[in-house]
Write a protein that holds these residues in place. Structure first.
Motif, PDB file in Angstrom:
ATOM      1  N   GLN A   1       0.843  -1.184   0.000  1.00 30.50           N
ATOM      2  CA  GLN A   1       0.000   0.000   0.000  1.00 30.50           C
ATOM      3  C   GLN A   1       0.883   1.240   0.000  1.00 30.50           C
ATOM      4  N   VAL A   2       0.365   2.338  -0.536  1.00 29.44           N
ATOM      5  CA  VAL A   2       1.125   3.573  -0.572  1.00 29.44           C
ATOM      6  C   VAL A   2       0.185   4.740  -0.274  1.00 29.44           C
ATOM      7  N   GLN A   3       0.658   5.698   0.471  1.00 30.17           N
ATOM      8  CA  GLN A   3      -0.089   6.925   0.739  1.00 30.17           C
ATOM      9  C   GLN A   3       0.575   8.077   0.005  1.00 30.17           C
ATOM     10  N   LEU A  18       4.367  26.691 -11.882  1.00 31.25           N
ATOM     11  CA  LEU A  18       4.258  26.054 -10.574  1.00 31.25           C
ATOM     12  C   LEU A  18       4.874  24.669 -10.665  1.00 31.25           C
ATOM     13  N   ARG A  19       5.371  24.199  -9.544  1.00 29.30           N
ATOM     14  CA  ARG A  19       5.889  22.831  -9.466  1.00 29.30           C
ATOM     15  C   ARG A  19       5.148  22.091  -8.368  1.00 29.30           C
ATOM     16  N   LEU A  20       4.448  21.065  -8.763  1.00 30.15           N
ATOM     17  CA  LEU A  20       3.749  20.225  -7.800  1.00 30.15           C
ATOM     18  C   LEU A  20       4.636  19.055  -7.402  1.00 30.15           C
ATOM     19  N   SER A  21       4.505  18.653  -6.151  1.00 27.55           N
ATOM     20  CA  SER A  21       5.206  17.481  -5.661  1.00 27.55           C
ATOM     21  C   SER A  21       4.193  16.499  -5.088  1.00 27.55           C
ATOM     22  N   CYS A  22       4.527  15.239  -5.169  1.00 28.86           N
ATOM     23  CA  CYS A  22       3.693  14.195  -4.586  1.00 28.86           C
ATOM     24  C   CYS A  22       4.628  13.243  -3.844  1.00 28.86           C
ATOM     25  N   ALA A  23       4.554  13.295  -2.525  1.00 30.38           N
ATOM     26  CA  ALA A  23       5.391  12.452  -1.697  1.00 30.38           C
ATOM     27  C   ALA A  23       4.645  11.173  -1.345  1.00 30.38           C
ATOM     28  N   ALA A  24       5.318  10.055  -1.505  1.00 29.56           N
ATOM     29  CA  ALA A  24       4.707   8.753  -1.241  1.00 29.56           C
ATOM     30  C   ALA A  24       5.336   8.099  -0.029  1.00 29.56           C
ATOM     31  N   SER A  25       4.514   7.457   0.750  1.00 33.38           N
ATOM     32  CA  SER A  25       5.019   6.691   1.889  1.00 33.38           C
ATOM     33  C   SER A  25       5.268   5.262   1.448  1.00 33.38           C
ATOM     34  N   GLY A  26       6.061   4.561   2.207  1.00 34.89           N
ATOM     35  CA  GLY A  26       6.274   3.148   1.903  1.00 34.89           C
ATOM     36  C   GLY A  26       7.454   2.913   0.980  1.00 34.89           C
ATOM     37  N   ARG A  27       8.031   1.734   1.116  1.00 29.69           N
ATOM     38  CA  ARG A  27       9.222   1.416   0.339  1.00 29.69           C
ATOM     39  C   ARG A  27       8.902   0.821  -1.021  1.00 29.69           C
ATOM     40  N   THR A  28       7.593   0.736  -1.366  1.00 31.36           N
ATOM     41  CA  THR A  28       7.230   0.149  -2.642  1.00 31.36           C
ATOM     42  C   THR A  28       6.980   1.180  -3.719  1.00 31.36           C
ATOM     43  N   ASP A  73      11.643  10.860  -8.594  1.00 28.20           N
ATOM     44  CA  ASP A  73      12.883  10.566  -7.902  1.00 28.20           C
ATOM     45  C   ASP A  73      12.591   9.395  -6.972  1.00 28.20           C
ATOM     46  N   ASN A  74      12.946   8.202  -7.399  1.00 28.13           N
ATOM     47  CA  ASN A  74      12.610   7.020  -6.614  1.00 28.13           C
ATOM     48  C   ASN A  74      13.373   6.970  -5.287  1.00 28.13           C
ATOM     49  N   ALA A  75      14.508   7.623  -5.225  1.00 27.10           N
ATOM     50  CA  ALA A  75      15.269   7.668  -3.969  1.00 27.10           C
ATOM     51  C   ALA A  75      14.547   8.525  -2.936  1.00 27.10           C
ATOM     52  N   LYS A  76      13.768   9.497  -3.407  1.00 23.55           N
ATOM     53  CA  LYS A  76      13.038  10.383  -2.506  1.00 23.55           C
ATOM     54  C   LYS A  76      11.559  10.040  -2.428  1.00 23.55           C
ATOM     55  N   ASN A  77      11.142   8.979  -3.110  1.00 27.79           N
ATOM     56  CA  ASN A  77       9.725   8.586  -3.106  1.00 27.79           C
ATOM     57  C   ASN A  77       8.828   9.746  -3.524  1.00 27.79           C
ATOM     58  N   THR A  78       9.227  10.458  -4.545  1.00 30.15           N
ATOM     59  CA  THR A  78       8.490  11.664  -4.935  1.00 30.15           C
ATOM     60  C   THR A  78       8.334  11.726  -6.451  1.00 30.15           C
ATOM     61  N   VAL A  79       7.171  12.181  -6.862  1.00 27.97           N
ATOM     62  CA  VAL A  79       6.930  12.478  -8.271  1.00 27.97           C
ATOM     63  C   VAL A  79       6.597  13.968  -8.374  1.00 27.97           C
ATOM     64  N   TYR A  80       7.039  14.574  -9.456  1.00 28.67           N
ATOM     65  CA  TYR A  80       6.896  16.016  -9.633  1.00 28.67           C
ATOM     66  C   TYR A  80       6.097  16.323 -10.901  1.00 28.67           C
ATOM     67  N   LEU A  81       5.487  17.477 -10.900  1.00 32.74           N
ATOM     68  CA  LEU A  81       4.845  18.001 -12.089  1.00 32.74           C
ATOM     69  C   LEU A  81       5.252  19.464 -12.233  1.00 32.74           C
ATOM     70  N   GLN A  82       6.130  19.711 -13.194  1.00 33.20           N
ATOM     71  CA  GLN A  82       6.533  21.077 -13.507  1.00 33.20           C
ATOM     72  C   GLN A  82       5.562  21.636 -14.532  1.00 33.20           C
ATOM     73  N   MET A  83       4.917  22.735 -14.183  1.00 32.57           N
ATOM     74  CA  MET A  83       3.909  23.335 -15.051  1.00 32.57           C
ATOM     75  C   MET A  83       4.370  24.726 -15.462  1.00 32.57           C
ATOM     76  N   ASN A  84       4.597  24.922 -16.731  1.00 31.66           N
ATOM     77  CA  ASN A  84       5.024  26.210 -17.277  1.00 31.66           C
ATOM     78  C   ASN A  84       3.952  26.770 -18.215  1.00 31.66           C
ATOM     79  N   SER A  85       4.062  28.041 -18.496  1.00 33.40           N
ATOM     80  CA  SER A  85       3.125  28.716 -19.415  1.00 33.40           C
ATOM     81  C   SER A  85       1.681  28.399 -19.040  1.00 33.40           C
TER      82      SER A  85
END
Length: 122
Positions: A1-3, A18-28, A73-85
């Motif tokens: 499971q992941v949060q 804007l740059r959105l971040s999504c931090a995930a819990s868990g090692r999966t 960035d799998n090392a940081k358990n994070t996915v990003y969304l860079q939004m320009n224009s």
């Protein structure tokens, strides 16, 4: 499971970024494909972009191609969304989601964040 927890939303003028971040819990986290979706009140939720488990493959909705970039960035358990224009029509609540099979707009996304509001003023 992941949060999943999104951050980085806010109010920006048209043409801004804007740059959105999504931090995930868990090692999966690194076993999940990830996606960003958005929903404006009164409209259906729409796929914005997705990224494969390794990050090597990405897919974008036509409405955001060339303006938005997804990365992870799998090392940081994070996915990003860079939004320009950014445009006023990008205004919506943005959600990140995780899929444990397949990736992209047709994947079954099993886990969702709570969403972050993005408002673009004209």
């Amino acid at each position: 499971q992941v949060q999943l927890v999104e951050s980085g939303g806010g109010l920006v003028q048209a043409g801004g970024s804007l740059r959105l971040s999504c931090a995930a819990s868990g090692r999966t986290f690194r076993t999940f494909a990830m996606g960003w979706f958005r929903q404006d009140p009164g409209k259906e939720r729409e796929f914005v972009t997705g990224i494969s488990v390794s990050g090597a493959l990405t897919n974008y909705a036509d409405s955001v191609k060339g303006r938005f970039t997804i990365s992870r960035d799998n090392a940081k358990n994070t996915v990003y969304l860079q939004m320009n224009s950014l445009k006023p029509e990008d205004t919506a609540v943005y959600y990140c989601a995780a899929a444990n099979r397949d990736w992209g707009p047709s994947a079954e996304y099993n886990y969702w964040g709570q969403g972050t509001q993005v408002t673009v003023s004209s």
